[in-house]
Design a protein around this motif. Structure first.
Motif, mmCIF file in Angstrom:
data_model
loop_
_atom_site.group_PDB
_atom_site.id
_atom_site.type_symbol
_atom_site.label_atom_id
_atom_site.label_comp_id
_atom_site.label_asym_id
_atom_site.label_seq_id
_atom_site.Cartn_x
_atom_site.Cartn_y
_atom_site.Cartn_z
ATOM 1 N N ALA A 1 -0.350 -1.159 -6.964
ATOM 2 C CA ALA A 1 0.118 -2.104 -5.678
ATOM 3 C C ALA A 1 -0.989 -2.119 -4.318
ATOM 4 O O ALA A 1 -0.909 -2.761 -3.549
ATOM 5 N N THR A 2 -1.888 -1.113 -4.560
ATOM 6 C CA THR A 2 -2.783 -0.928 -3.333
ATOM 7 C C THR A 2 -4.009 -1.953 -3.520
ATOM 8 O O THR A 2 -4.617 -2.318 -2.415
ATOM 9 N N TYR A 3 -3.779 -2.791 -4.645
ATOM 10 C CA TYR A 3 -4.955 -3.876 -4.712
ATOM 11 C C TYR A 3 -4.176 -5.122 -3.600
ATOM 12 O O TYR A 3 -4.953 -5.862 -2.978
ATOM 13 N N LEU A 4 -2.763 -5.221 -3.412
ATOM 14 C CA LEU A 4 -2.245 -5.952 -2.479
ATOM 15 C C LEU A 4 -2.311 -5.305 -0.863
ATOM 16 O O LEU A 4 -1.943 -6.000 -0.146
ATOM 17 N N GLY A 5 -2.976 -4.186 -0.941
ATOM 18 C CA GLY A 5 -2.907 -3.453 0.343
ATOM 19 C C GLY A 5 -4.238 -3.050 0.934
ATOM 20 O O GLY A 5 -5.012 -4.063 1.301
ATOM 21 N N ILE A 6 -4.919 -1.784 0.744
ATOM 22 C CA ILE A 6 -6.100 -1.552 1.122
ATOM 23 C C ILE A 6 -7.431 -2.046 0.380
ATOM 24 O O ILE A 6 -8.345 -2.521 1.021
ATOM 25 N N ASN B 1 0.828 -1.199 0.049
ATOM 26 C CA ASN B 1 -0.052 -0.007 -0.032
ATOM 27 C C ASN B 1 0.787 1.143 -0.014
ATOM 28 O O ASN B 1 0.333 2.103 -0.720
ATOM 29 N N THR B 2 1.981 1.378 0.816
ATOM 30 C CA THR B 2 3.064 2.224 0.760
ATOM 31 C C THR B 2 3.232 2.462 -0.643
ATOM 32 O O THR B 2 3.706 3.575 -1.336
ATOM 33 N N LEU B 3 3.883 1.482 -1.504
ATOM 34 C CA LEU B 3 4.444 1.717 -2.450
ATOM 35 C C LEU B 3 3.371 2.106 -3.472
ATOM 36 O O LEU B 3 3.734 2.975 -4.295
ATOM 37 N N GLY B 4 2.186 1.634 -3.326
ATOM 38 C CA GLY B 4 1.168 2.155 -4.293
ATOM 39 C C GLY B 4 0.566 3.548 -3.971
ATOM 40 O O GLY B 4 -0.041 4.066 -5.097
#
Length: 499
Positions: free
Chosen positions: A386-391, A345-348
Motif C-alpha cells: 500500500a505504500t506504493y500509493l503513499g510515499i 501509507n498508514t495502511l502499508g
C-alpha cells in the motif's frame, strides 16, 4: 483507463475548450508494461544468487555434474551483500543522469549491463572463485542503482496526474513478480540437467531480450515517442501542465536539480525519514523473520521455495487490489489527494507494525501456531505494498521534474538503513533461541513503522514544491506553463470535484 483531463479542478485545472479523453489503452500503458517487466527482470537478476548459492555450496548436490564451492557462511554473507555495496553508490547519480539524458537510456544500460554480467557469472565463479564473483555482484549493484531513480523520472513524464498512483503501483509490482518467478523456478533449474548455471543464464538472457524490446518501443517522454497519437499526447501534456514538466533535452541540459533547496525542504526531508523507517521495518521482516521462525517455531521458510515466495506473491496481488480501492476512494466527493496518500501509507506501515508486535508474543512451536506466524508474515509483507500509493509516489507529487533525483537520494539512504537493520538485530539477539530478545527486535521495528507513518501524516505534503520549476535564463520558454496560479495546486482540493 483514460480519464477526463481538463475537468479535474482538484489538480489545479480549469476546463479549457472541449473536454478531452485519453485512450483507454494507449502508449502510456505500453510504457508502464515495459517498466513492469523491466523491474521484474531486474529483481530476478538481483535475487538469482540468493537461490543459486544454495546449489553452488551444497555438500550433497542434487545435480553432481556441476562444480560446488567450499564457501563458509561469512563468504556467502559477503557475496549476498556485495550487490548492495554497489547499489547505494549510483542512486543519486542515477537520478541526475536520468533527468539529464533521459530515463530510457539509464534504465536500458542499468538492465543490459547487469544482464550481461549475469550470463558471465558461472564463468567468473569458475576462474576467479568468490573474490571475482564478489566484484561482479558489486558491479551489478552499481548498474541497478540507476534503475529506481530512472523509473521515477520515466513515470513522472508518462503518468497523468489522474492515473499516477495506479500506474506507479502497477509498475513497481513488477519487482515482486520477478522475485516470485525466480524463487519458484530456480530450484527446478538447479536440480535439472541444466544445473545451477542455468539460473544465471536464464535471467541474463531474459534481461538482454527485454533491453532490445525496451530500446525499440520506449521513449523518455511522450513527445519523443514515434507511435503515440496526438490525442493521447495532448491528454498527458494537459495533465502535466500544472507540474511544468521539462520536455526538451535542451532544457534538461540547461538546468541541474536545485540540490540545496531539495535538501532543505521539509516535505522532502519528511519523505526521506519515512522512506528510511519503512525500509527498516520491511527488511527486518524479510531478512530476520525467517531466522526467528526457524529457531523459535521450527519452520524453515528459506528451504521451501514456494513458501519463501509467498509473501512476495501476496504483495504483488495486493498492490493491484489497492489500486482498485484507490480508484474507489478517489471517486468519492471531498476526498483529497493528501488524504489518499496518507491513508494508504498508514495502511502499508501500521498493519505490518501490528503484525510484528503480534509475532513477538508467539513463542510456542506447533503446527497451528506456525501457520499463524507464516500468515502474519505474509500479510505484513503483502500489505506493505500500500505504500506504493503513499510515499513511493510522493516523490513525483513533490517534484515531477526532479522525481528521479529525489528517489535517488531517499533510496540511497533507505538502502543504507536496510543494511544497518540486520546488523542491529545481531547486536540485540545474542541468543537466537531467546524469544524475549526477538520481542525487543519486533518492538524496535514496529516503532520505526509507527513513527514514520505518523511523520507522514503530520508533515507529509502532496502539492508541487516551488523548487520544482526550473528558471529559464535563456529567455526561451521550453517548459509547459501552468494553466493556473501555483496557489491552486492545493492539497486540500478534492480529487474528483470536477466529475
Amino acid at each position: 483507463m483514460g480519464l477526463c483531463c481538463d475537468c479535474f479542478r482538484s489538480n489545479g485545472y480549469q476546463q479549457i475548450g472541449q473536454e478531452r479523453q485519453g485512450p483507454r489503452f494507449g502508449v502510456r500503458h505500453l510504457q508502464c508494461f515495459l517498466v513492469f517487466t523491466g523491474l521484474a527482470v531486474a529483481y530476478a537478476l538481483r535475487v538469482n544468487l540468493s537461490v543459486a548459492i544454495v546449489a553452488m555450496t551444497d555438500r550433497n548436490p542434487t545435480n553432481p555434474d556441476f562444480q560446488e564451492f567450499d564457501w563458509d557462511e561469512s563468504i556467502k554473507s559477503y557475496l549476498l551483500s556485495s550487490f548492495f555495496w554497489g547499489y547505494v553508490i549510483t542512486q543519486v547519480p542515477g537520478g541526475y543522469l536520468s533527468y539529464k539524458y533521459g530515463a530510457k537510456y539509464t534504465f536500458l544500460f542499468g538492465v543490459l549491463i547487469c544482464s550481461c554480467l549475469a550470463v558471465l557469472t558461472p564463468f567468473c565463479a569458475e576462474i576467479g572463485d568468490w573474490p571475482l564473483l564478489l566484484v561482479l555482484r558489486a558491479t551489478q549493484g552499481i548498474c541497478q542503482g540507476m534503475i529506481f531513480p530512472s523509473t521515477h523520472t520515466f513515470l513522472s513524464k508518462w503518468s497523468p496526474i489522474e492515473e499516477r498512483g495506479r500506474l506507479v503501483t502497477c509498475c513497481y509490482s513488477g519487482s515482486q513478480f520477478g522475485t516470485v518467478i525466480m524463487l519458484f523456478v530456480s530450484g527446478f533449474m538447479a536440480s535439472s540437467w541444466m544445473g545451477w548455471p542455468s539460473i544465471f543464464y536464464a535471467s541474463g538472457v531474459a534481461g538482454i531480450l527485454w533491453s532490445i524490446v525496451w530500446y525499440m518501443l520506449s521513449a523518455s517522454t511522450p513527445a519523443e515517442h514515434p507511435f503515440i497519437t496526438n490525442n493521447e499526447r495532448r491528454f498527458i501534456d494537459n495533465s502535466m501542465s500544472e507540474s511544468r514538466i521539462v520536455h526538451t533535452e535542451q532544457t534538461r541540459m540547461l538546468h541541474s536539480p536545485p540540490w540545496l533547496k531539495i535538501l532543505t525542504s521539509r516535505p522532502f526531508l519528511t519523505l526521506l525519514l519515512v522512506h528510511c523507517s519503512n525500509n527498516w521495518g520491511f527488511w527486518t521482516l524479510m531478512t530476520e523473520i525467517p531466522t526467528f521462525m526457524k529457531n523459535i517455531l521450527g519452520v524453515n521458510i528459506r528451504s521451501n521455495g514456494p513458501l519463501s515466495a509467498l509473501p512476495y506473491l501476496v504483495m504483488c496481488i495486493l498492490s493491484f487490489c489497492f489500486t482498485i480501492l484507490a480508484d474507489f476512494i478517489n471517486g468519492l466527493n471531498g476526498i483529497t489527494l493528501s488524504f489518499s496518500r496518507k491513508f494508504f501509507n498508514t495502511l502499508g506501515q501500521w498493519v505490518p507494525m501490528c503484525a510484528l508486535i503480534t509475532l513477538g508474543y508467539i513463542t510456542t512451536s506447533n503446527t497451528n501456531v506456525s501457520t499463524i506466524a507464516v500468515t502474519l508474515l505474509t500479510v505484513a509483507v503483502g500489505v506493505n505494498s500500500a505504500t506504493y500509493l503513499g510515499i513511493q509516489v510522493n516523490h513525483i507529487d513533490l517534484s515531477p521534474n526532479y522525481a528521479g533525483a529525489l528517489m535517488g537520494i531517499t533510496n540511497c539512504v533507505a538502502n543504507i538503513i536496510a543494511i544497518i537493520a540486520p546488523l542491529a538485530v545481531g547486536v540485540i539477539v545474542t541468543d537466537e533461541t531467546n524469544p524475549m530478545q526477538w520481542r525487543v527486535v519486533f518492538y524496535v521495528s514496529a516503532s520505526f513503522y509507527f513513527v514514520g507513518s505518523l511523520l507522514f501524516i503530520v508533515f507529509g505534503r502532496t502539492n508541487i514544491q516551488p523548487w520544482n520549476y526550473p528558471s529559464n535564463n535563456s529567455g526561451n520558454s521550453s517548459i509547459v506553463v501552468s494553466k493556473l496560479d501555483d496557489e491552486s495546486n492545493d492539497e486540500t482540493s478534492p480529487l474528483n470535484n470536477g466529475n
